[in-house]
Design a protein around this motif. Structure first.
Motif, short mmCIF file in Angstrom:
data_model
loop_
_atom_site.label_atom_id
_atom_site.label_comp_id
_atom_site.label_asym_id
_atom_site.label_seq_id
_atom_site.Cartn_x
_atom_site.Cartn_y
_atom_site.Cartn_z
N LEU A 108 0.83 -1.21 0.00
CA LEU A 108 0.00 0.00 0.00
C LEU A 108 0.86 1.25 0.00
O LEU A 108 0.57 2.23 -0.70
CB LEU A 108 -0.92 0.01 1.22
CG LEU A 108 -2.05 -1.02 1.27
CD1 LEU A 108 -2.83 -0.88 2.56
CD2 LEU A 108 -2.98 -0.86 0.07
N ALA A 393 -6.84 -4.61 4.32
CA ALA A 393 -7.68 -4.56 3.12
C ALA A 393 -8.70 -3.43 3.21
O ALA A 393 -8.98 -2.75 2.20
CB ALA A 393 -8.39 -5.90 2.93
N GLY A 396 -7.03 -0.25 2.38
CA GLY A 396 -6.74 -0.25 0.95
C GLY A 396 -7.94 0.18 0.13
O GLY A 396 -7.83 0.96 -0.82
N VAL A 397 -9.13 -0.31 0.50
CA VAL A 397 -10.35 0.07 -0.21
C VAL A 397 -10.67 1.54 0.06
O VAL A 397 -11.08 2.27 -0.86
CB VAL A 397 -11.52 -0.83 0.23
CG1 VAL A 397 -12.83 -0.34 -0.38
CG2 VAL A 397 -11.26 -2.27 -0.19
N VAL A 427 -16.50 -5.66 -2.16
CA VAL A 427 -15.33 -5.99 -1.35
C VAL A 427 -15.42 -5.33 0.01
O VAL A 427 -15.16 -5.95 1.06
CB VAL A 427 -14.03 -5.58 -2.07
CG1 VAL A 427 -12.82 -5.68 -1.14
CG2 VAL A 427 -13.81 -6.44 -3.30
N THR A 503 -1.61 -1.97 -4.75
CA THR A 503 -2.82 -1.87 -3.94
C THR A 503 -3.75 -3.05 -4.21
O THR A 503 -4.36 -3.59 -3.28
CB THR A 503 -3.54 -0.54 -4.21
OG1 THR A 503 -2.69 0.54 -3.82
CG2 THR A 503 -4.84 -0.46 -3.44
N THR A 504 -3.86 -3.45 -5.46
CA THR A 504 -4.69 -4.61 -5.80
C THR A 504 -4.20 -5.86 -5.08
O THR A 504 -4.99 -6.64 -4.53
CB THR A 504 -4.68 -4.85 -7.32
OG1 THR A 504 -5.19 -3.69 -7.98
CG2 THR A 504 -5.53 -6.05 -7.68
N ILE A 507 -5.07 -5.60 -1.24
CA ILE A 507 -6.49 -5.83 -0.97
C ILE A 507 -6.87 -7.28 -1.22
O ILE A 507 -7.58 -7.90 -0.42
CB ILE A 507 -7.36 -4.88 -1.83
CG1 ILE A 507 -7.10 -3.42 -1.43
CG2 ILE A 507 -8.83 -5.22 -1.68
CD1 ILE A 507 -7.80 -2.42 -2.33
N THR A 508 -6.37 -7.84 -2.33
CA THR A 508 -6.67 -9.24 -2.65
C THR A 508 -6.16 -10.18 -1.57
O THR A 508 -6.85 -11.12 -1.16
CB THR A 508 -6.05 -9.61 -4.01
OG1 THR A 508 -6.55 -8.73 -5.01
CG2 THR A 508 -6.40 -11.05 -4.38
N VAL A 511 -8.47 -9.91 1.48
CA VAL A 511 -9.77 -10.53 1.26
C VAL A 511 -9.66 -12.05 1.26
O VAL A 511 -10.48 -12.75 1.88
CB VAL A 511 -10.38 -10.02 -0.07
CG1 VAL A 511 -11.61 -10.83 -0.44
CG2 VAL A 511 -10.73 -8.55 0.03
#
Length: 535
Positions: A108, A393, A396-397, A427, A503-504, A507-508, A511
């Motif tokens: 991040l 996460a 991050g969102v 998400v 960032t993807t 977050i992934t 999750v």
């Protein structure tokens, strides 16, 4: 005169810490000697590789310790550096958790696509812009100072990477500390970089600088309480070693006033660091004002370090005095759960809402830390793992919803978000349900484990209060979900930025771990319960 002998050092056990702190020193040299435009890729690569190599070293040592049978409670082979550190099974689990969460936080922090040029200011001395935009605590952006266009590497403050590594090394030392003096030094090592990182936001400079000052003052209070408590405990036990303190509870001829006064001050210092009410002062302000990637790092990793340290201190040093300190911590846990749940209902800012959520979760974590049993230890460790990934996460969102002034963190800005970006809304909904403790998420499994451990240790009344607080807290999570799905978006509402690879990935990862720990928690619970604290 007795000759001095060098303490035995298990370098294999200490290798993860040595790698992280060595990489932090190397990152400082990168800042000193590399040209500005070359620092970002080198710092990102160095940080990621250091965390990965430290993780491999930890895995090798953990497998060796298991093969050699060095996992039993009370096994002195886990203690090294003259008794200063204890690399037992809970320590190894906490180290793995910190490294994994540190990796997600680094991703991040390294991202430069969500905020063009990165979330951090190019120079910590930059002040809020005084051009056409009014300067205020809510919207004071950094001046460019001629560093180039926003997509160029020089516009990001890369000193944040050694800060993160030093803080991570301090956290790893903190949870492994086997005496109060080592724990205090580790507390300072992990805290000082965080104070600086809070003030490096590119956007909302004044709010960020205010957060840094408040966090510094909060940390100074925590350190003062901890150090004074350390002195009183030393006066009572004649030692700062956890094992010797525990032995002195039954044999020390000194006044119990030293013991209980020192323990009270010591625990207050630790509770400050864990953001436990009523010692949560300014925590919501720090969460709101710090750069969001730094908030994610603090919310996840600092919580792991604080409660890892609290659990070790209570279990190893003061476990035999549990009937004396437990009623006080009962009251503290109740206050933290109630304050976090009730005041969370009143928040209009998403980051402040998550801050009060963390205060409520701190109360839940105290249930496990107070349970001086194997189930209490394992449930606390699992809770820290689950909560940490979900929190990384979530932030991050939050960083993806933006308007012209940067992140749009007011609740009203999230109205109708599902119509603008159904994936981001989905998400976020899943992560909020995990924080609320809905089944098939890691949050449900973690709460169930902690509440079961507390019930098994005779804290049924506290569990009932925790269930009520969980139900209250679920309301403000669901309020945001309802706002995203059942409200019309504002005409001039914020846009959802397409995240970059870093960032993807963060977050992934959060999750997936939140989902897996909710569906298949057995493996992680088994690791968490593989051994007890060694002092």
């Amino acid at each position: 005169m007795t000759p001095l002998t060098a303490p035995a050092i298990n370098y294999g056990a200490l290798l993860p810490i040595l790698i992280i702190l060595g990489a932090a020193c190397a990152a400082v040299l990168v800042e000193a000697f590399l040209p500005r435009h070359q620092r970002w890729p080198v710092q990102v690569a160095l940080s990621v590789v250091a965390i990965a190599v430290a993780g491999v070293a930890l895995g090798v040592h953990a497998s060796t310790a298991t093969a050699d049978g060095l996992t039993a409670v009370g096994d002195t082979n886990a203690v090294t550096i003259g008794g200063a550190l204890s690399v037992d099974r809970p320590t190894m689990f906490l180290w793995g958790t910190l490294l994994a969460l540190g990796l997600g936080s680094i991703l991040l922090i390294a991202d430069r696509s969500v905020e063009p040029g990165g979330a951090f200011v190019a120079s910590a001395m930059e002040r809020a812009a005084a051009g056409g935009r009014a300067i205020s605590a809510a919207s004071g952006d950094a001046e460019d100072h001629g560093y180039g266009s926003p997509d160029q590497a020089p516009t990001m403050q890369t000193e944040v990477f050694p800060f993160v590594l030093f803080a991570l090394g301090g956290m790893m030392t903190f949870v492994a500390a086997n005496d109060l003096l080592t724990m205090f030094i580790a507390l300072e090592v992990l805290s000082l970089p965080l104070y600086l990182m809070c003030g490096l936001a590119r956007r909302r400079r004044l709010l960020s600088q205010e957060a840094a000052v408040k966090y510094f003052l909060l940390g100074a209070f925590a350190s003062a309480f901890f150090l004074y408590g350390l002195a009183l405990i030393y006066g009572y036990a004649g030692s700062v070693r956890f094992g010797e303190i525990g032995a002195a509870l039954a044999t020390s001829p000194r006044s119990d006033a030293l013991l209980f006064g020192g323990l009270a001050l010591l625990v207050v210092g630790l509770l400050f660091k864990g953001s436990v009410a009523p010692f949560h002062t300014w925590t919501p302000d720090v969460y709101q004002g710090a750069p969001t990637p730094v908030t994610a790092f603090m919310a996840a990793c600092t919580k792991v370090a604080a409660f890892g340290g609290i659990a070790r201190v209570l279990f190893v040093a003061f476990g035999d005095a549990r009937w004396d300190w437990r009623p006080v911590l009962w009251a503290v846990a109740i206050v933290s759960m109630v304050v976090g749940a009730v005041l969370g209902l009143t928040q209009s800012d998403v980051k402040r809402m998550i801050a009060y959520s963390s205060i409520a979760h701190a109360g839940f974590l105290l249930l496990g830390a107070m349970s001086i049993t194997a189930e209490g230890t394992s449930s606390t460790l699992f809770y820290l793992l689950a909560y940490g990934f979900t929190t990384v996460a979530v932030f991050g969102v939050i960083s993806l919803v933006r308007d012209a002034d940067g992140e749009a963190t007011t609740m009203a800005s999230w109205a109708g978000l599902a119509k603008r970006s159904p994936v981001v809304a989905g998400v976020m909904t899943f992560l909020l349900l995990a924080l609320a403790g809905i089944p098939l998420t890691s949050g449900f499994t973690a709460k169930f484990a902690v509440f079961a451990a507390a019930l098994g240790d005779g804290m049924s009344v506290l569990v009932v209060i925790a269930l009520v607080a969980s139900a209250i807290a679920a309301f403000f999570y669901l309020r945001l979900v309802v706002l995203m799905y059942f409200s019309e978006p504002l005409e001039d509402g914020p846009a959802v930025v397409v995240p970059g690879a870093f960032t993807t990935a963060a977050i992934t990862l959060g999750v997936l771990v939140t989902l897996v720990l909710g569906i298949l928690p057995t493996l992680a619970l088994g690791w968490a319960g593989a051994g007890g604290f060694v002092g």
